[in-house]
Design a protein around this motif. Structure first.
Motif, PDB file in Angstrom:
ATOM      1  N   TYR A  39       0.855  -1.188   0.000  1.00  0.00           N
ATOM      2  CA  TYR A  39       0.000   0.000   0.000  1.00  0.00           C
ATOM      3  C   TYR A  39       0.899   1.249   0.000  1.00  0.00           C
ATOM      4  CZ  TYR A  39      -3.275  -3.597   1.382  1.00  0.00           C
ATOM      5  OH  TYR A  39      -4.020  -4.749   1.411  1.00  0.00           O
ATOM      6  N   LEU A  40       0.277   2.397  -0.187  1.00  0.00           N
ATOM      7  CA  LEU A  40       1.057   3.628  -0.320  1.00  0.00           C
ATOM      8  C   LEU A  40       0.391   4.752   0.463  1.00  0.00           C
ATOM      9  CD1 LEU A  40       3.537   4.665  -2.101  1.00  0.00           C
ATOM     10  CD2 LEU A  40       1.802   5.631  -3.605  1.00  0.00           C
TER      11      LEU A  40
ATOM     12  N   TYR B 139      -0.366  -1.218  -5.985  1.00  0.00           N
ATOM     13  CA  TYR B 139      -0.775  -0.881  -4.625  1.00  0.00           C
ATOM     14  C   TYR B 139      -2.255  -1.198  -4.441  1.00  0.00           C
ATOM     15  CZ  TYR B 139       3.598   1.674  -4.945  1.00  0.00           C
ATOM     16  OH  TYR B 139       4.918   1.993  -5.151  1.00  0.00           O
TER      17      TYR B 139
ATOM     18  N   THR C  32      -2.815   1.497  -9.179  1.00  0.00           N
ATOM     19  CA  THR C  32      -3.860   0.804  -8.413  1.00  0.00           C
ATOM     20  C   THR C  32      -4.870   0.090  -9.313  1.00  0.00           C
ATOM     21  OG1 THR C  32      -5.164   2.867  -8.338  1.00  0.00           O
ATOM     22  CG2 THR C  32      -3.717   2.422  -6.469  1.00  0.00           C
TER      23      THR C  32
END
Length: 447
Positions: free
Chosen positions: A55-56, A127, A150
Motif C-alpha cells: 500500500y502507499l 498498490y 492501483t
C-alpha cells in the motif's frame, strides 16, 4: 496507547461508510475539519481485510505523509493499529508494517509526491490502496501514476484530503471535474466527495470554537478558506490589514518573551542583501519583528568581483550583516539562530567567518524554503489574528514589503508578483527567520 476518537457527525459517518464502496474518496475543507481523521479511519477499516500486501501513503513530501496520515495528532494509522504496527524498511524504502485482522502483515510505503519526478519512486509496483494527503499540493504526474498503479488492485481505493485552493486550480479543473462528470453519468462510478469544516468537528467544544472564531476576520479570505473551507481566489494586495492600517501593528518596544532569530536573503541580479530579525514567543502565540535592514550589493565600479574572494560585493555584505547583528544584540539580546538562503553555500560560509571575526558565536542554519503559498498563508493568519507586530522606527523596510506585495494574477496558487515593484527579498529574509516553526505558528491560537 490507543487514543479514543471523538464522535463523528452524520456527514463524517456517511462519508466513512461510502468509502468502503467507492474507489476514489476525496475529503476537502477547512482547517480542523477532521478530514485526516475521517479519511484515516476509513483507510484503516478497509485495510483490515484487504487482500493485497503493498500500500502507499504520501503527501507533498514524506514528512507531511507521516505527520498527517501516520501520526495525525495521535489519531492516525499508528494509533488505530497501536501494538500492531512498526516502522521499518521495505526494499530500502521507508514503510510501516501493519498486522491486520485477517492475520496478514501488510506494508505501507511512505513517499513524497510534490516534485516533477516523484512519480518515479512509485513505479514498478501495484498498490492495493493509496492515501495521499494535501493532494492538490502534489505533482499532476504523481497523482496520475497513483491511479495507474492501483488499476489491478484486488479492491481499488484511493483517498485524497486537501485544503481549498482557488476555484481555477488545476486539481479542480483537470482532475476532480472529470470524476464529478463521470459520477453524474454513471450511478455506480465510485466517486465519493465530502466537504468538511471546523463546525463538523465534534472534538472542539462550543466555548473553544467561539474563542477560535473571535481570532478571525469573517470578511477575510483566510476565514473563508480556513474556517468555512471555501475555494477562494486572492485578489490585489495580500495583506490589506497592514496596507490599510499600519499603526495597528506598530509597538514602541517588544514585550514578547522567546527566542530571537535572524533571516538573511542574499542579493543577486542587482537586488539588495536583506536582513530581518524577530522574536518568536515560546508558546508560538506571537511574533515581534525587531529590525529589518537592506544593504546594496552592487559593486561601485564595473570591475568583475570574484564571489569567492574579498571584493566590493562581499565587503558590503559583511558591513551590512555585522551592523544588523550588532544593533539587534545590543538592543534586544543574543540571537539564537541565523537562517540563510540555502542556495548560497559560499556566502553562508563567508558570514560564518565574519561572525567569528567579530566574536559572535551564533549558529547559521540553511533555510528550509517552504513554498511561497505556505509563507503567504502563515503571514495572512498572523496579521488577521493580530499575532505579529513591528518595532516602530526599526522595521520600515519589512513593513513596506508587506504593504506593497500583490498577487501574481497569472498563477493559480497564491504567488506574489516578483517583478521588482515590491521588495520580495526583505519578505524572504523574514520568512527564513520563522519558517522552522511554521507548523507551530500556524496552529489556531498558537497552542
Amino acid at each position: 496507547m490507543f487514543n479514543e476518537l471523538a464522535p463523528f457527525c452524520e456527514k463524517q459517518s456517511n462519508y466513512i461508510n461510502k468509502c468502503q464502496k467507492s474507489w476514489l474518496n476525496v475529503a476537502e475543507g477547512g482547517k480542523r475539519g477532521a478530514k485526516n481523521v475521517a479519511n484515516g479511519l476509513a483507510f484503516c477499516i478497509a485495510l483490515e481485510n484487504h487482500p493485497d500486501k503493498l500500500y502507499l501513503v504520501g503527501g507533498y513530501d514524506s514528512a507531511s505523509a507521516r505527520l498527517n496520515i501516520i501520526d495525525c495528532d495521535g489519531y492516525g494509522i499508528s494509533n488505530y493499529f497501536s501494538g500492531r504496527c512498526r516502522e521499518g524498511k521495505y526494499k530500502s524504502r521507508d514503510c510501516l508494517y501493519v498486522n491486520t485482522a485477517d492475520g496478514k502483515e501488510k506494508v505501507l510505503l511512505i513517499v513524497g509526491g510534490g516534485k516533477a519526478n516523484s512519480y518515479k519512486s512509485i513505479k514498478g509496483n501495484t498498490y492495493g490502496m493509496v492515501y495521499i494527503t494535501e493532494a492538490n499540493e502534489c505533482d499532476k504526474t504523481f497523482l496520475k501514476e497513483v491511479e495507474d498503479r492501483t488499476i489491478s488492485s484486488s479492491d481499488r481505493k484511493i483517498f485524497h484530503d486537501l485544503n481549498p485552493k482557488a476555484p481555477n486550480h488545476w486539481y479542480y479543473t483537470e482532475y476532480l471535474s472529470f470524476h464529478e462528470k463521470q459520477q453524474c453519468k454513471i450511478l455506480n462510478y465510485g466517486y465519493n466527495y465530502c466537504h468538511f469544516n471546523i463546525f463538523d468537528n465534534l472534538s472542539i467544544d462550543n466555548n473553544k470554537l467561539r474563542t477560535i472564531l473571535l481570532s478571525y476576520d469573517k470578511a477575510s479570505i483566510w476565514y473563508k478558506r480556513d474556517i468555512l473551507g471555501q475555494r477562494i481566489a486572492s485578489a490585489g494586495i495580500f495583506f490589506p490589514e497592514i496596507a490599510n492600517n499600519k499603526a495597528r501593528y506598530l509597538v514602541d518596544k517588544c514585550d514578547v518573551s522567546g527566542i530571537i532569530t535572524t533571516g538573511v536573503d542574499f542579493g543577486k541580479n542587482g537586488s539588495d542583501h536583506a536582513f530581518c530579525s524577530q522574536k518568536i514567543a515560546r508558546d508560538f502565540s506571537r511574533v515581534c519583528v525587531l529590525r529589518s535592514d537592506k544593504e546594496n550589493c552592487s559593486p561601485e565600479s564595473e570591475e568583475v568581483v570574484d564571489t569567492l574572494g574579498i571584493g566590493q560585493v562581499l565587503a558590503k555584505l559583511e558591513i551590512g550583516f555585522i551592523k544588523h547583528i550588532k544593533c539587534v544584540v545590543k538592543k534586544w539580546g543574543m540571537i539564537s539562530y541565523i537562517f540563510c538562503d540555502s542556495a548560497e553555500p559560499e556566502l553562508i560560509e563567508f558570514l560564518r567567518k565574519a561572525l567569528r571575526k567579530n566574536n559572535y558565536n551564533i549558529p547559521i542554519i540553511n533555510s528550509l524554503k517552504i513554498k511561497i503559498p505556505s509563507r503567504i498563508h502563515l503571514w495572512g493568519i498572523l496579521f488577521m489574528q493580530d499575532r505579529i507586530s513591528f518595532v516602530k522606527g526599526e522595521t520600515e523596510e519589512i513593513i513596506k514589503g508587506f504593504q506593497d506585495v500583490v498577487k501574481d494574477e497569472n498563477e493559480e496558487d497564491d504567488i506574489y508578483l516578483d517583478d521588482g515593484t515590491s521588495d520580495i527579498d526583505i519578505l524572504d529574509s523574514n520568512n527564513y527567520g520563522i519558517e522552522k516553526w511554521y507548523a507551530q505558528l500556524l496552529r489556531i491560537g498558537g497552542n
